[in-house]
Scaffold this motif. Structure first.
Motif, PDB file in Angstrom:
ATOM      1  N   SER A   1      37.615  26.845  45.069  1.00 45.94           N
ATOM      2  CA  SER A   1      36.845  26.309  46.206  1.00 45.94           C
ATOM      3  C   SER A   1      37.741  26.156  47.433  1.00 45.94           C
ATOM      4  N   ARG A   2      38.941  25.629  47.202  1.00 40.26           N
ATOM      5  CA  ARG A   2      39.860  25.436  48.336  1.00 40.26           C
ATOM      6  C   ARG A   2      40.269  26.769  48.942  1.00 40.26           C
ATOM      7  N   LEU A   3      40.483  27.752  48.079  1.00 41.83           N
ATOM      8  CA  LEU A   3      40.858  29.084  48.577  1.00 41.83           C
ATOM      9  C   LEU A   3      39.702  29.688  49.377  1.00 41.83           C
ATOM     10  N   GLU A   4      38.478  29.539  48.849  1.00 42.78           N
ATOM     11  CA  GLU A   4      37.313  30.120  49.510  1.00 42.78           C
ATOM     12  C   GLU A   4      37.085  29.475  50.875  1.00 42.78           C
ATOM     13  N   ALA A   5      37.340  28.195  50.963  1.00 41.14           N
ATOM     14  CA  ALA A   5      37.145  27.492  52.237  1.00 41.14           C
ATOM     15  C   ALA A   5      38.079  28.055  53.305  1.00 41.14           C
ATOM     16  N   PHE A   6      39.263  28.547  52.853  1.00 41.69           N
ATOM     17  CA  PHE A   6      40.242  29.054  53.821  1.00 41.69           C
ATOM     18  C   PHE A   6      40.162  30.561  54.010  1.00 41.69           C
ATOM     19  N   LEU A   7      39.907  31.269  52.891  1.00 38.68           N
ATOM     20  CA  LEU A   7      40.007  32.728  52.938  1.00 38.68           C
ATOM     21  C   LEU A   7      38.658  33.445  52.898  1.00 38.68           C
ATOM     22  N   GLY A   8      37.610  32.726  52.558  1.00 39.45           N
ATOM     23  CA  GLY A   8      36.314  33.397  52.407  1.00 39.45           C
ATOM     24  C   GLY A   8      35.953  33.507  50.937  1.00 39.45           C
ATOM     25  N   GLY A   9      34.733  33.969  50.697  1.00 43.53           N
ATOM     26  CA  GLY A   9      34.184  33.968  49.342  1.00 43.53           C
ATOM     27  C   GLY A   9      34.907  34.885  48.372  1.00 43.53           C
ATOM     28  N   ILE A  10      34.936  34.455  47.110  1.00 40.99           N
ATOM     29  CA  ILE A  10      35.516  35.279  46.039  1.00 40.99           C
ATOM     30  C   ILE A  10      34.386  35.567  45.057  1.00 40.99           C
ATOM     31  N   ASP A  11      33.726  36.712  45.229  1.00 43.16           N
ATOM     32  CA  ASP A  11      32.612  36.965  44.319  1.00 43.16           C
ATOM     33  C   ASP A  11      33.135  37.591  43.021  1.00 43.16           C
ATOM     34  N   ALA A  12      32.217  37.732  42.080  1.00 37.27           N
ATOM     35  CA  ALA A  12      32.612  38.175  40.727  1.00 37.27           C
ATOM     36  C   ALA A  12      33.196  39.585  40.774  1.00 37.27           C
ATOM     37  N   ASN A  13      32.629  40.455  41.605  1.00 33.97           N
ATOM     38  CA  ASN A  13      33.149  41.836  41.674  1.00 33.97           C
ATOM     39  C   ASN A  13      34.590  41.872  42.151  1.00 33.97           C
ATOM     40  N   LYS A  14      34.827  41.098  43.206  1.00 31.74           N
ATOM     41  CA  LYS A  14      36.190  41.075  43.765  1.00 31.74           C
ATOM     42  C   LYS A  14      37.174  40.516  42.728  1.00 31.74           C
ATOM     43  N   LEU A  15      36.724  39.461  42.049  1.00 32.65           N
ATOM     44  CA  LEU A  15      37.620  38.821  41.070  1.00 32.65           C
ATOM     45  C   LEU A  15      37.878  39.768  39.903  1.00 32.65           C
ATOM     46  N   GLU A  16      36.833  40.457  39.477  1.00 27.83           N
ATOM     47  CA  GLU A  16      37.014  41.367  38.338  1.00 27.83           C
ATOM     48  C   GLU A  16      37.967  42.496  38.716  1.00 27.83           C
ATOM     49  N   LYS A  17      37.818  43.013  39.901  1.00 27.61           N
ATOM     50  CA  LYS A  17      38.697  44.098  40.363  1.00 27.61           C
ATOM     51  C   LYS A  17      40.142  43.588  40.447  1.00 27.61           C
ATOM     52  N   SER A  18      40.283  42.397  40.973  1.00 25.94           N
ATOM     53  CA  SER A  18      41.630  41.820  41.095  1.00 25.94           C
ATOM     54  C   SER A  18      42.275  41.646  39.715  1.00 25.94           C
ATOM     55  N   ILE A  19      41.465  41.153  38.788  1.00 26.54           N
ATOM     56  CA  ILE A  19      41.981  40.952  37.414  1.00 26.54           C
ATOM     57  C   ILE A  19      42.425  42.291  36.833  1.00 26.54           C
ATOM     58  N   GLN A  20      41.620  43.335  37.046  1.00 21.94           N
ATOM     59  CA  GLN A  20      41.972  44.649  36.478  1.00 21.94           C
ATOM     60  C   GLN A  20      43.277  45.162  37.081  1.00 21.94           C
ATOM     61  N   THR A  21      43.425  44.958  38.392  1.00 19.76           N
ATOM     62  CA  THR A  21      44.646  45.402  39.066  1.00 19.76           C
ATOM     63  C   THR A  21      45.860  44.654  38.508  1.00 19.76           C
ATOM     64  N   TYR A  22      45.683  43.359  38.348  1.00 21.59           N
ATOM     65  CA  TYR A  22      46.789  42.555  37.799  1.00 21.59           C
ATOM     66  C   TYR A  22      47.079  42.950  36.349  1.00 21.59           C
ATOM     67  N   ASN A  23      46.025  43.203  35.576  1.00 22.79           N
ATOM     68  CA  ASN A  23      46.233  43.606  34.180  1.00 22.79           C
ATOM     69  C   ASN A  23      46.987  44.922  34.107  1.00 22.79           C
ATOM     70  N   THR A  24      46.644  45.842  35.037  1.00 26.01           N
ATOM     71  CA  THR A  24      47.344  47.133  35.073  1.00 26.01           C
ATOM     72  C   THR A  24      48.829  46.901  35.344  1.00 26.01           C
ATOM     73  N   ASN A  25      49.096  46.042  36.314  1.00 27.15           N
ATOM     74  CA  ASN A  25      50.482  45.746  36.664  1.00 27.15           C
ATOM     75  C   ASN A  25      51.224  45.148  35.471  1.00 27.15           C
ATOM     76  N   ARG A  26      50.571  44.209  34.803  1.00 20.52           N
ATOM     77  CA  ARG A  26      51.197  43.572  33.629  1.00 20.52           C
ATOM     78  C   ARG A  26      51.449  44.599  32.526  1.00 20.52           C
ATOM     79  N   GLY A  27      50.476  45.483  32.327  1.00 24.55           N
ATOM     80  CA  GLY A  27      50.624  46.509  31.289  1.00 24.55           C
ATOM     81  C   GLY A  27      51.784  47.442  31.599  1.00 24.55           C
ATOM     82  N   LEU A  28      51.930  47.802  32.873  1.00 19.72           N
ATOM     83  CA  LEU A  28      53.017  48.711  33.259  1.00 19.72           C
ATOM     84  C   LEU A  28      54.376  48.028  33.108  1.00 19.72           C
TER      85      LEU A  28
END
Lengths: 261, 375
Positions: free
Chosen positions: B145-172
């Motif tokens: 909530s605090r992040l959204e108030a400052f940076l804008g909304g974090i919808d499920a699609n954006k979060l899922e994409k971010s998670i996948q990107t981070y997972n890829t990085n972790r896997g590599l």
């Protein structure tokens, strides 16, 4: 087989020449600002002492801080391994080496086979080393080599609470101004060293027999203070400053023998 | 591969330049973080760059007025950097509840750094149990909530994409570590840690591109397994590049670790089955616990097995002076290793004062001890 060990320390450079395991030449000089030249000079003096030139040498091991600057060495080995080797060669019953050098202090735990099990070194502080004693001797206007004998006369060592060389010097000056005798102050300095070294050493398993190496071992007052702290007698070799070079030379012999095989 | 690694080292040596350039290029915001417990996926999903703040080797000049000398040099030098206005490109900072010093630094930073956004992500001290888990989730929701108030909304699609990107990085990064363990000669430990370090600074998609090239190259490299003594590193921060070079120079290399900016940063994947925020929280919950935390996976208890699995023959504890949590954990961890016959070396460091000669002697003597045990 003739081999050499060269120990280039922060204050002094030492060299030992061994012929089939027997010392035939040795040297000790001040390192000065150029450890490479000091290493070369120490070796040449030891060769002169042995009446040889360097073509006689089969293998040379360099140790000490200056070991990396010595281009003539066949190999570099740390002073921890060398002091352990040297002490164990002379005293197979040794299990702990306390090495107090010019600017370094170390405690080394040795196994029954003479190999290093664990070690600890002083961090950024010179308290407990030869440098500390130099500063104190200067503050008290006595010769460094007299400190040991003077301190043995003390009946009531003055407590020196500072652990830092610089602050301890201030404290010593204060004690002199208060009228405390030099004898008691020096004994107090030795007790401070012993406390410091003991606190460092107990981070590794300390077992008997304890052998002390390094130039500070010539100070009988420090040895006595350490014996009181560790509650055991401490073996001091005849030439404690040469232990690193001796150990390096012994390792040189071992390396050369295994190469020949 | 050398070209990629050179680029990584350039970014590593001037992370501020990267962040400023990224900001100019994207118009996005940069959020400073101080701990690997921060759920960065949320920050990235909001379009911002999570930027790990590290310590500095520059002498401290201003932070002495705010933090006592018994605080670790990471806190003191990081604060000094911001007080000297070297972190002006940051738009905000997130502090986690770890140790006393970092908690105090959060308040001092908030009052003195002058950034628009400041958040405290207060994790439970004790992991485990239903109550702590509920609190953990509540804190994650609050943080979002605090992040959204400052940076804008974090919808499920954006979060899922971010998670996948981070997972890829972790896997590599996991693959990189595996390759290093299999053949320590393939890549230096300085390069490995540089790659993890830059992962904490760079945009993840860009970093994934670099990692893919490096990992692919390493897989096709044919290098003989040499004689390097394999070591396991333990501590909070490993960003002393000279220390890593010393290790390699004297014939050793770190093949695996439990540093905050090493394995502990990327270990584990976010498993997306159900609520995404919960999934992010689950990874933080289940990962190897930092010594600041209690309950959960024991840092010390797990250590001997990790060391054996890595093939390392010795452990180097590289501990930041005045880091109390790691100092408290050290005796326990050392005993675990001693009981298993695994030798270890303890080196204490402070930013800006690693004595090269003494450090080299210690590491070299430790390697001689390891070789002596083998002979």
């Amino acid at each position: 087989m003739i081999v050499a060990g060269v120990d280039i320390g922060s204050l002094t450079a030492k060299a030992i020449i061994l012929s089939d395991g027997k010392t035939i030449g040795e040297s000790l000089i001040m390192t000065g600002h150029n450890s490479r030249i000091a290493g070369r000079n120490a070796l040449e003096l030891a060769l002169k002492d042995a009446k040889l030139d360097d073509s006689a040498l089969s293998y040379i091991v360099a140790t000490g801080y200056g070991r990396l600057s010595v281009e003539f060495a066949s190999e570099q080995v740390t002073e921890i391994t060398c002091h352990a080797k040297g002490a164990h060669a002379l005293y197979p019953e040794v299990r702990t080496v306390i090495d107090l050098g010019g600017q370094d202090s170390k405690a080394i735990a040795i196994g029954e086979d003479g190999k290093v099990v664990d070690f600890v070194m002083n961090e950024k502080c010179a308290a407990g080393t030869g440098r500390f004693l130099e500063v104190m001797a200067s503050a008290l206007e006595v010769e460094l080599k007299e400190l040991g004998d003077i301190s043995l006369q003390s009946k009531s060592p003055a407590p020196i609470s500072s652990v830092c060389t610089v602050f301890a010097e201030s404290e010593v000056v204060s004690r002199v101004a208060e009228g405390v005798s030099k004898v008691d102050i020096i004994a107090g300095i030795h007790n401070a060293i012993a406390s410091r070294i003991y606190a460092m050493a107990v981070r590794i398993p300390v077992r008997e027999k304890i052998v002390m190496t390094g130039g500070v071992a010539y100070n009988v007052g420090v040895v006595r203070a350490l014996e009181e702290r560790f509650k055991t007698s401490i073996i001091v070799p005849e030439k404690p400053q040469h232990m690193g070079a001796l150990g390096a030379a012994i390792i040189a012999g071992e390396r050369f023998s295994s190469l020949k095989k | 591969m050398n070209e990629e690694l050179d680029k990584v080292k350039q970014i590593r040596d001037d992370p501020s330049f990267y962040a400023k350039t990224w900001k100019e290029r994207t118009g996005g915001k940069v959020i400073g973080i101080f701990c690997s417990y921060v759920p960065e996926e949320l920050i990235a999903a909001a379009g911002a760059l999570p930027f790990r703040v590290f310590g500095s080797n520059k002498p401290v000049s201003r932070s002495g007025a705010h933090l006592q000398t018994y605080c670790c040099s990471f806190a003191r030098t990081a604060l000094d950097s911001t007080l000297r206005r070297e972190l002006e490109f940051l738009d905000g900072a997130v502090f986690t509840h770890t140790c006393d010093t970092m908690q105090r630094l959060s308040d001092i930073w908030r009052l003195n750094a002058g950034f628009d956004f400041h958040a405290d992500f207060v994790l439970p001290v004790r992991f485990g149990g239903e109550l702590a888990w509920e609190y953990h989730l509540h804190e994650l929701e609050g943080f979002r909530s605090r992040l959204e108030a400052f940076l804008g909304g974090i919808d499920a699609n954006k979060l899922e994409k971010s998670i996948q990107t981070y997972n890829t990085n972790r896997g590599l990064l996991e693959e990189l570590y595996m390759l290093k363990c299999q053949n320590p000669e393939l890549i230096s430990c300085e390069d490995v840690f540089s790659l993890v370090y830059t992962s904490m600074i760079m945009e993840k998609e860009e970093h994934n591109g670099i990692l893919e090239k490096v990992v692919s190259n390493l897989k096709s490299e044919r290098k003989n397994k040499g004689q390097k003594e394999e070591l396991f590193g333990v501590g909070s921060i490993m960003d002393q590049w000279e220390f890593l070079r010393i290790i390699e120079d004297v014939g050793g290399t770190i093949v695996d670790d439990l540093f905050c900016n090493g394995r502990r940063y990327f270990e584990g994947q976010v498993v997306c089955n159900g609520d995404l925020l919960e999934a992010v929280g689950r990874r933080l919950w289940e990962r190897m616990a930092c010594p600041c935390k209690h309950g959960g996976k024991s840092f010390a208890k797990d250590l001997p097995e990790r060391v054996k699995n890595s093939g390392a023959k010795g452990v180097i504890f590289f501990l930041l002076k005045f880091c109390d949590p790691h100092a408290f954990e050290y005796p326990h961890a050392k005993k675990m290793l001693d009981d298993c016959g695994i030798p270890s070396l303890h080196i204490e460091f402070e930013y800006g004062s690693l004595p090269a000669g003494q450090t080299r002697t210690r590491v070299e003597a430790f390697l001689e001890t390891l070789r002596g045990r083998r002979d």
